[in-house]
Design an enzyme around this catalytic site. Structure first.
Site, PDB file in Angstrom:
ATOM      1  N   ARG A 188       0.866  -1.175   0.000  1.00 55.61           N
ATOM      2  CA  ARG A 188       0.000   0.000   0.000  1.00 55.61           C
ATOM      3  C   ARG A 188       0.905   1.229   0.000  1.00 55.61           C
ATOM      4  O   ARG A 188       1.515   1.544   1.009  1.00 55.61           O
ATOM      5  CB  ARG A 188      -0.906  -0.012   1.236  1.00 55.61           C
ATOM      6  CG  ARG A 188      -1.436   1.353   1.501  1.00 55.61           C
ATOM      7  CD  ARG A 188      -2.356   1.535   2.667  1.00 55.61           C
ATOM      8  NE  ARG A 188      -2.109   0.904   3.931  1.00 55.61           N
ATOM      9  CZ  ARG A 188      -1.389   1.456   4.926  1.00 55.61           C
ATOM     10  NH1 ARG A 188      -0.776   2.605   4.769  1.00 55.61           N
ATOM     11  NH2 ARG A 188      -1.289   0.839   6.082  1.00 55.61           N
ATOM     12  N   HIS A 244      -3.309   4.446   4.887  1.00 57.16           N
ATOM     13  CA  HIS A 244      -4.422   3.502   5.030  1.00 57.16           C
ATOM     14  C   HIS A 244      -5.727   4.178   4.579  1.00 57.16           C
ATOM     15  O   HIS A 244      -6.485   3.631   3.784  1.00 57.16           O
ATOM     16  CB  HIS A 244      -4.523   3.030   6.476  1.00 57.16           C
ATOM     17  CG  HIS A 244      -5.755   2.259   6.764  1.00 57.16           C
ATOM     18  ND1 HIS A 244      -5.948   0.980   6.310  1.00 57.16           N
ATOM     19  CD2 HIS A 244      -6.903   2.603   7.418  1.00 57.16           C
ATOM     20  CE1 HIS A 244      -7.147   0.556   6.680  1.00 57.16           C
ATOM     21  NE2 HIS A 244      -7.739   1.519   7.347  1.00 57.16           N
ATOM     22  N   TYR A 292       4.716   5.351  11.283  1.00 56.54           N
ATOM     23  CA  TYR A 292       5.043   3.948  11.590  1.00 56.54           C
ATOM     24  C   TYR A 292       5.867   3.229  10.520  1.00 56.54           C
ATOM     25  O   TYR A 292       6.278   2.106  10.726  1.00 56.54           O
ATOM     26  CB  TYR A 292       3.772   3.136  11.914  1.00 56.54           C
ATOM     27  CG  TYR A 292       2.679   3.201  10.855  1.00 56.54           C
ATOM     28  CD1 TYR A 292       2.725   2.382   9.723  1.00 56.54           C
ATOM     29  CD2 TYR A 292       1.601   4.070  10.988  1.00 56.54           C
ATOM     30  CE1 TYR A 292       1.718   2.434   8.766  1.00 56.54           C
ATOM     31  CE2 TYR A 292       0.601   4.145  10.028  1.00 56.54           C
ATOM     32  CZ  TYR A 292       0.665   3.317   8.928  1.00 56.54           C
ATOM     33  OH  TYR A 292      -0.316   3.370   7.976  1.00 56.54           O
TER      34      TYR A 292
HETATM   35  C1  LIG Z   1     -14.410  -6.056  12.321  1.00 56.26           C
HETATM   36  C2  LIG Z   1     -13.566  -4.806  12.241  1.00 56.26           C
HETATM   37  N1  LIG Z   1     -12.568  -4.622  13.133  1.00 56.26           N
HETATM   38  C3  LIG Z   1     -11.784  -3.518  13.065  1.00 56.26           C
HETATM   39  C4  LIG Z   1     -12.016  -2.580  12.088  1.00 56.26           C
HETATM   40  C5  LIG Z   1     -11.127  -1.329  12.005  1.00 56.26           C
HETATM   41  N2  LIG Z   1     -10.244  -1.425  10.825  1.00 56.26           N
HETATM   42  C6  LIG Z   1     -10.517  -0.743   9.696  1.00 56.26           C
HETATM   43  S1  LIG Z   1      -9.395  -1.045   8.500  1.00 56.26           S
HETATM   44  C7  LIG Z   1      -8.503  -2.071   9.489  1.00 56.26           C
HETATM   45  C8  LIG Z   1      -7.242  -2.743   8.990  1.00 56.26           C
HETATM   46  C9  LIG Z   1      -7.494  -3.622   7.816  1.00 56.26           C
HETATM   47  O1  LIG Z   1      -6.285  -4.087   7.276  1.00 56.26           O
HETATM   48  P1  LIG Z   1      -6.281  -5.074   6.054  1.00 56.26           P
HETATM   49  O2  LIG Z   1      -7.312  -6.138   6.240  1.00 56.26           O
HETATM   50  O3  LIG Z   1      -4.880  -5.525   5.874  1.00 56.26           O
HETATM   51  O4  LIG Z   1      -6.757  -4.198   4.823  1.00 56.26           O
HETATM   52  P2  LIG Z   1      -6.125  -2.896   4.168  1.00 56.26           P
HETATM   53  O5  LIG Z   1      -6.861  -1.736   4.789  1.00 56.26           O
HETATM   54  O6  LIG Z   1      -4.664  -2.882   4.464  1.00 56.26           O
HETATM   55  O7  LIG Z   1      -6.418  -2.979   2.724  1.00 56.26           O
HETATM   56  C10 LIG Z   1      -9.102  -2.180  10.747  1.00 56.26           C
HETATM   57  C11 LIG Z   1      -8.569  -2.991  11.866  1.00 56.26           C
HETATM   58  C12 LIG Z   1     -13.079  -2.794  11.167  1.00 56.26           C
HETATM   59  N3  LIG Z   1     -13.358  -1.935  10.192  1.00 56.26           N
HETATM   60  N4  LIG Z   1     -13.819  -3.922  11.253  1.00 56.26           N
END
Ligand SMILES: Cc1ncc(C[n+]2csc(CCOP(=O)(O)OP(=O)(O)O)c2C)c(N)n1
Length: 382
Positions: free
Chosen positions: A275, A279, A288
């Site tokens: 990425r 985020h 970070y």
């Molecule tokens: C069930 C749930 N827990 C926590 C969150 C908060 N949250 C939003 S994005 C994220 C990280 C996701 O990372 P990843 O699955 O690697 O996807 P990326 O955003 O890197 O594409 C989190 C923990 C959420 N949206 N849903």
């Protein structure tokens, strides 16, 4: 003693399918050889389409990020750096297949014909996107991490029960692709989906874009074993692919989809990517992650790679590049005008389209909101 040079944690000794290296040269080894004929079958026009789609997806990122900075959107999730994973996999789908995105699969939506401007309804807080899911065969975005792996698995099981799998008719057989990130693999829902899909031999491809960060949490704090092997214990075989190599992603996804449609069951694809942006527009990755890491991946940018390939193969011309640039300019202008025209929705619309038939609780909540809203208007403080 000098510090050891920085090493990307995703680049373990685990086999990786790669057909074009980051300098744009084709390559093949024992792991990638089975996929090479599928990538060779893509002609120059197909490769130019990959470039065009990746470029427009990045343009969408840039414009949407600016719109967020100007206060026109509440939030935006960039896909910068992940374009090859998205465009390569989406082009491997047939029209009758279904995609279940998370929230940064703008490239997948573009290939499936979803008007990207409509996705911005979600980021402006107007509605959940509201495109015609049946028409494009793309489910609405899911912001609850990993939950849609179960929805997609259930949908794929429905395809089997409807007799749309393994008929041998390529116009009939269907499959589903669900997109999620490395962080989502830590959610129970994703493991449950693996199990259901394996037990039912559902026609589904689990497409994990390992972009190496779950917000600020790096891969080494998320898992010990390679993600591509995460499904094995459930009976879901996995493939690890260079997610910045659109050709390899296309070939690996096409193989998995063909197998799923033929009744061969699920596959997990781990597309190793990065990425490059934040985020979301609320995040600051400089807090970070290191410049060294960002520089390493900038040198492996998926769009630069396909440009290098097109040039190496004599499929690039300045007039083609100018056409794509002009298309991007027009697209960006139209996007800005559209978003600014959306205005602010009436808060009461949040109660519309919740249920297909009247629902007592929904109606009670609507009435409470109406009175609450009116109470501000009376005092004139809103
Ligand atoms: C069930 C749930 N827990 C926590 C969150 C908060 N949250 C939003 S994005 C994220 C990280 C996701 O990372 P990843 O699955 O690697 O996807 P990326 O955003 O890197 O594409 C989190 C923990 C959420 N949206 N849903």
């Amino acid at each position: 003693m000098p510090a050891a040079p920085w090493q990307p944690s995703a680049l373990t000794a685990e086999p990786l399918v790669q057909l074009v290296d980051h300098a744009g040269q084709r390559r093949v080894d024992d792991v990638s050889a089975p996929y090479e004929p599928l990538a060779r079958a893509l002609d120059a026009d197909a490769l130019r389409t990959f470039y065009r789609d990746m470029t427009l997806t990045r343009r969408f990122d840039e414009e949407s990020t600016s719109l967020q900075r100007q206060g026109e959107l509440a939030l935006f999730t960039q896909s910068k750096g992940q374009e090859a994973a998205q465009i390569g996999s989406a082009h491997a789908m047939r029209p009758q297949d279904w995609a279940f995105p998370a929230y940064r699969e703008h490239g997948v939506l573009l290939v499936r014909g979803v008007p990207l401007r409509q996705e911005l309804h979600l980021f402006r807080g107007i509605d959940h996107g509201g495109w015609d899911t049946e028409q494009h065969r793309v489910h609405l975005n899911t912001l609850v991490i990993g939950s849609h792996a179960l929805h997609a698995t259930g949908y794929a099981m429905g395809m089997s029960r409807d007799g749309l799998v393994g008929t041998g008719d390529p116009t009939k057989d269907e499959a589903t692709v669900v997109y999620f990130g490395d962080g989502a693999t830590s959610q129970g829902d994703v493991s449950e989906a693996f199990n259901f899909a394996a037990v039912n031999q559902a026609p589904i491809v689990f497409f994990c874009q390992n972009n190496q960060w779950a917000i600020s949490v790096p891969g080494e704090l998320q898992y010990r074993g390679p993600l591509s092997r995460r499904g094995e214990g459930f009976g879901v075989p996995g493939v690890r692919v260079d997610g910045n190599d659109a050709l390899a992603v296309y070939a690996v996804t096409k193989t998995a989809l063909d197998k799923a449609r033929a009744g061969g069951g699920p596959t997990l694809i781990e597309a190793v990517t990065f990425r490059r942006g934040a985020h979301t527009t609320s995040d600051d990755p400089t807090r970070y992650r290191s410049e060294t890491e960002e520089k390493y991946w900038a040198e492996r940018d998926p769009i630069d790679r396909i440009v290098a390939l097109l040039k190496a193969e004599g499929a690039w011309s300045d007039s083609f590049a100018a056409r794509v640039q002009a298309e991007g300019d027009e697209f960006a202008d139209e996007l800005r005008t559209y978003v600014r025209s959306l205005g602010r929705p009436d808060p009461m619309t949040m109660f519309d389209n919740v249920y297909t038939t009247p629902h007592a609780i929904n109606e009670a909540e609507r009435e409470w909101m109406r009175q609450y809203d009116a109470s501000f208007k009376k005092g004139g403080s809103r």
